[in-house]
Design an enzyme around this catalytic site. Structure first.
Site, PDB file in Angstrom:
ATOM      1  N   ASP A 189      39.938  32.606  32.852  1.00 54.59           N
ATOM      2  CA  ASP A 189      38.525  32.913  33.035  1.00 54.59           C
ATOM      3  C   ASP A 189      38.324  33.991  34.087  1.00 54.59           C
ATOM      4  O   ASP A 189      38.837  33.886  35.209  1.00 54.59           O
ATOM      5  CB  ASP A 189      37.751  31.657  33.458  1.00 54.59           C
TER       6      ASP A 189
ATOM      7  N   HIS B 121      37.102  34.571  29.630  1.00 57.35           N
ATOM      8  CA  HIS B 121      35.693  34.203  29.496  1.00 57.35           C
ATOM      9  C   HIS B 121      34.879  34.875  30.580  1.00 57.35           C
ATOM     10  O   HIS B 121      35.298  34.945  31.742  1.00 57.35           O
ATOM     11  CB  HIS B 121      35.523  32.685  29.603  1.00 57.35           C
TER      12      HIS B 121
ATOM     13  N   HIS C 197      23.192  25.878  30.243  1.00 55.05           N
ATOM     14  CA  HIS C 197      22.408  25.686  31.453  1.00 55.05           C
ATOM     15  C   HIS C 197      21.051  25.059  31.153  1.00 55.05           C
ATOM     16  O   HIS C 197      20.245  24.877  32.060  1.00 55.05           O
ATOM     17  CB  HIS C 197      22.228  27.011  32.188  1.00 55.05           C
TER      18      HIS C 197
ATOM     19  N   ARG D  70      23.109  19.176  50.676  1.00 53.33           N
ATOM     20  CA  ARG D  70      22.599  19.380  49.304  1.00 53.33           C
ATOM     21  C   ARG D  70      21.438  18.443  48.964  1.00 53.33           C
ATOM     22  O   ARG D  70      21.307  17.963  47.831  1.00 53.33           O
ATOM     23  CB  ARG D  70      23.717  19.235  48.276  1.00 53.33           C
TER      24      ARG D  70
ATOM     25  N   GLU E 187      30.463  40.802  38.676  1.00 57.91           N
ATOM     26  CA  GLU E 187      29.670  40.701  39.900  1.00 57.91           C
ATOM     27  C   GLU E 187      30.368  41.355  41.096  1.00 57.91           C
ATOM     28  O   GLU E 187      29.720  41.662  42.093  1.00 57.91           O
ATOM     29  CB  GLU E 187      29.347  39.257  40.222  1.00 57.91           C
TER      30      GLU E 187
ATOM     31  N   ARG F 127      22.520  23.815  40.992  1.00 59.95           N
ATOM     32  CA  ARG F 127      23.959  24.063  40.874  1.00 59.95           C
ATOM     33  C   ARG F 127      24.466  24.707  42.166  1.00 59.95           C
ATOM     34  O   ARG F 127      24.039  25.805  42.538  1.00 59.95           O
ATOM     35  CB  ARG F 127      24.223  24.971  39.674  1.00 59.95           C
TER      36      ARG F 127
ATOM     37  N   TRP G 155      34.738  34.433  44.070  1.00 59.44           N
ATOM     38  CA  TRP G 155      34.070  33.154  44.300  1.00 59.44           C
ATOM     39  C   TRP G 155      34.674  32.381  45.469  1.00 59.44           C
ATOM     40  O   TRP G 155      34.479  31.182  45.604  1.00 59.44           O
ATOM     41  CB  TRP G 155      34.079  32.317  43.023  1.00 59.44           C
TER      42      TRP G 155
END
Length: 764
Positions: free
Chosen positions: A600, A642, A695, A16, A606, A516, A562
């Protein structure tokens, strides 16, 4: 001879490096030259990783987002970002991405952000009006080409039709009306690339795997008949799905080559071979660019050898899509279970798999016999591993009944009981769950994980952070509190650590947007809950306040979407296993006295297939999994969910079928435009439209929050509206969060007084 190439690589660095340099630059700790040095190192490393390929991909690197880069390339930066003349081009770029101004001018709304097709990557939405004009600004791409002289390089750009399709018009005009102005800029770019000696250019048109109306299909024809006049070979790249009714169109477009995703559109390959003219190359994406399992190389070769015999040198091989969506390098993972590690392949290893396949095809399988034997063993070992299959988990799934997915009574009955119990005011205020993850919090978690801190001291430190979050929320005056999630490293990985069937990496990061990054856990086997997950932390938080504290969970569909998910059983089955595990936690929270539980499902949309014809199948099992998780509770328990940064208007009726008592959604970047659907559809339950773009480092003022909520009131009755941020606040800093939430609470007070004043006038 089969030719190898690549469609793109991760750009964050194997540890990263880009993330840390970006954040240091934004804080003013390093300068532009230091940031450029990090970028140069990553690009150089990525080029080196492709040294065995016949064609190396360049132009895929980005400091923030490749769609924003395309916006810059085409001179389409929104006018509001052109006003800060004192900013450098780099800072203006970040201003568009993040909204913050580094000069004395007022902060600006950042570009809207949403999901890149059906992935977890977020792109910055291009903005158009009927007055939009384009102007080529190719210096960055040309400089990258100059850096790589002497190599067989293939630049990559987003195609003109996909670029227009990804964008939004701000004045209601048709983006396709801009095509005639856009194409000369692409022609100019292709001419400049040809003059630098570029032979092949990859132009990405993933829009071809979606359902296109005739004007968009015509736009594709028009675009590539225009671009064929330029002296450069175009490889038209499609990915993420099947071509279906666009297959003939894709084959007939006047380009030199066509790439298709052979992991998702394998059944179309024979038809493409039949349709594709004999002078065009066919690129097959045979290595899965979306998941991290080893490819079955022997099976691939059995399939590819007849294809190579038919089309010979016209065969190119590549990953299915950019490897942006997988982790960088498996070799640096020293803590993984060796058995599970032997089943995996990250970006670096996927390029090696590609090399092995090409070598076997070009030189005979005996030339890589030992590698093929090793691969066959890994595939077989995974299939036979006792770590994967657990009969009791499968048996429990078979015992699920329809009643387990339904609440006891309808929403109006539940709402009445919940109002009596909770006694919340109009426009209740809350947050989505997380509060700033400070450097101290992360260090405490790291010390505990590495054995440098005892469990008692770790718990005391986390409880101190929870107490701080509760105090701050009470001082601000929020109505429904959260514990702040200091103990959680990630909203998926944290929960996965309490479930069987998951493996975890140390460096397996994947870019979500900008700086992120997320580290998806790996679902390798059957899933069930091993222990209480959140109860102790939520219980401690509730002991500190008289106000309700939400239980906070990640839903089964988001856990699935995810994670790197197993590919040896249907997604629906894995999702039901997750749902049952999380249902156990929901019921335990209710038994512990938690009256509000948020589940959530940020990733629900997606996972939606790119073609509407396939939506119902996905939504059937995805919504059923959510209801299985949530709907075992009593009427008095209020269930929240959410969703963030997704276009959900086209599935609003399905979202209503989730039957959550309250849904919170992102709306601030779109100025509540996402609520337009409620002008024609009456959402039956309560809703919290986000008023704080988390964001961006910008602090929303009370006036702007009031403006957004008044827009919301035009669509949704006040008695069903909540006020909340767009998403969790873990990436923000307390000095931003506190004034933003104070302004949000002040807006709620003003709105309540407005309603009270109207009621007094009516009574008078």
């Amino acid at each position: 001879m089969a030719t190898t190439h690549n469609l793109g690589l991760p750009r964050i660095g194997d540890r990263r490096q880009l993330k840390f340099s970006l954040e240091a630059y934004w804080k003013g700790e390093i300068g532009a030259d230091d940031l450029a040095f990090t970028a140069d190192q990553i690009r150089s490393s990525n080029l080196q990783a492709q040294q065995a390929l016949d064609w190396a991909c360049i132009g895929d690197f980005s400091l923030y987002d490749h769609v924003l880069d395309t916006t810059i390339l085409l001179g389409n930066l929104p006018p509001r970002f052109k006003q800060s003349e004192s900013l450098s081009p780099l800072d203006r770029y970040f201003q568009a991405a993040r909204g913050r101004s580094t000069d004395d001018s007022a902060p600006l709304p950042a570009a809207e952000m949403t999901k890149w097709f059906d992935t977890n990557y977020h792109y910055l939405v291009p903005e158009f009006t009927s007055e939009t004009r384009f102007e080529l600004a190719a210096d960055n791409l040309l400089q990258q080409i100059k850096e790589t002289q002497g190599r067989n390089i293939k630049p990559v750009i987003v195609g003109p039709v996909t670029y227009l399709w990804l964008g939004k018009t701000k004045d209601g005009s048709d983006p396709l009306e801009l095509l005639e102005q856009l194409l000369p800029v692409y022609e100019q770019l292709l001419k400049q690339l040809s003059e630098t000696g570029i032979e092949w250019l990859q132009i990405d048109e993933p829009v071809l795997v979606t359902e296109l109306e005739q004007p968009w299909r015509h736009a594709l024809r028009k675009s590539y008949y225009r671009l064929q006049s330029q002296p450069i070979k175009i490889l038209l790249a499609t990915y993420f799905g099947t071509l279906k009714e666009n297959l003939q169109l894709a084959c007939e477009l006047p380009v030199s080559g066509l790439h298709i995703d052979a992991t998702r559109a394998k059944d179309e390959v024979e038809k493409v071979i039949d349709w594709l003219p004999k002078h065009k190359i066919l690129s097959l994406g045979v290595i899965d660019g979306r998941n991290i399992w080893k490819s079955n190389l022997n099976a691939l070769l059995d399939w590819l050898e007849p294809i190579q015999n038919r089309i010979s040198d016209r065969l190119w091989l590549a990953p299915s899509c950019s490897l942006l969506h997988v982790s960088v390098d498996l070799d640096i993972e020293t803590d993984l279970d060796p058995e599970i590690k032997s089943w995996l392949s990250f970006a670096t290893q996927k390029l090696f798999e590609l090399e092995v396949i090409a070598t076997a095809l070009n030189n005979g399988q005996e030339s890589v016999a030992h590698l093929l034997a090793d691969n066959a063993k890994a595939i077989q070992d995974r299939a036979n591993s006792q770590k994967v299959y657990h009969p009791q988990v499968h048996q429990r799934v078979t015992q699920v009944t329809q009643g387990m997915t339904q609440r006891l009574h309808d929403f109006s009955t539940r709402q009445h009981k919940q109002n009596q119990l909770l006694n919340l005011p109009l426009f209740p205020t809350t947050t989505i769950g997380s509060f700033p993850q400070t450097k101290e919090i992360r260090q405490t978690r790291r010390n505990f994980r590495e054995g440098k801190l005892s469990e008692g001291k770790y718990r005391a430190a986390m409880e101190q952070e929870i107490a701080h979050s509760i105090r701050q929320q009470e001082n601000i005056g929020l109505d429904v509190l959260v514990h702040g999630e200091a103990e959680r490293n990630d909203m998926v990985e944290y929960f996965a650590e309490f479930l069987s069937g998951f493996a975890f990496t140390r460096y397996g990061w994947v870019q979500s947007y900008g700086s992120r990054c997320v580290k998806p856990p790996i679902i390798y086997g059957d899933v069930e809950r091993q222990a209480d997950i959140t109860i102790n932390w939520i219980g401690f938080a509730q002991s500190l306040t008289e106000k309700p504290v939400k239980g906070m969970l990640t839903g089964p569909v988001t856990m699935l979407n995810w994670s790197f998910v197993r590919d040896d059983q249907p997604l629906a089955l894995t999702c039901n296993q997750l749902a049952l595990a999380l249902r156990d936690e929901v019921l335990a929270l209710e038994e512990a006295g938690v009256h509000i539980i948020q589940i959530d499902e940020a990733a629900l949309r997606e996972g939606l297939p790119l073609r509407r014809a396939e939506w119902s199948g996905y939504l059937d099992w995805a919504l059923n999994a959510f209801r299985l998780t949530a709907n075992g509770v009593q009427d008095q328990t209020q269930i929240h969910t959410h969703m963030c940064y997704s276009e959900f208007n086209d599935i609003i009726e399905s979202i209503a079928e989730m039957d959550a008592d309250v849904i919170t959604i992102e709306t601030s970047r779109s100025d509540m435009a996402l609520l337009d659907i409620f002008e024609s559809y009456e959402y039956p339950n309560e809703i919290g439209p986000g008023v704080y773009d988390i964001h961006s480092p910008n602090i929303p003022n009370t006036e702007n929050i009031l403006k957004l909520m008044r827009l919301a009131q035009q669509r949704i009755p006040a008695e069903r509206l909540w006020i909340n941020p767009d998403c969790g606040l873990k990436t923000r800093q307390w000095q931003e969060v506190i004034p933003a939430l104070e302004n949000m609470q002040q807006a709620a007070r003003i709105l309540r007084e407005e309603i009270a004043s109207k009621n007094r006038q009516i009574l008078a």
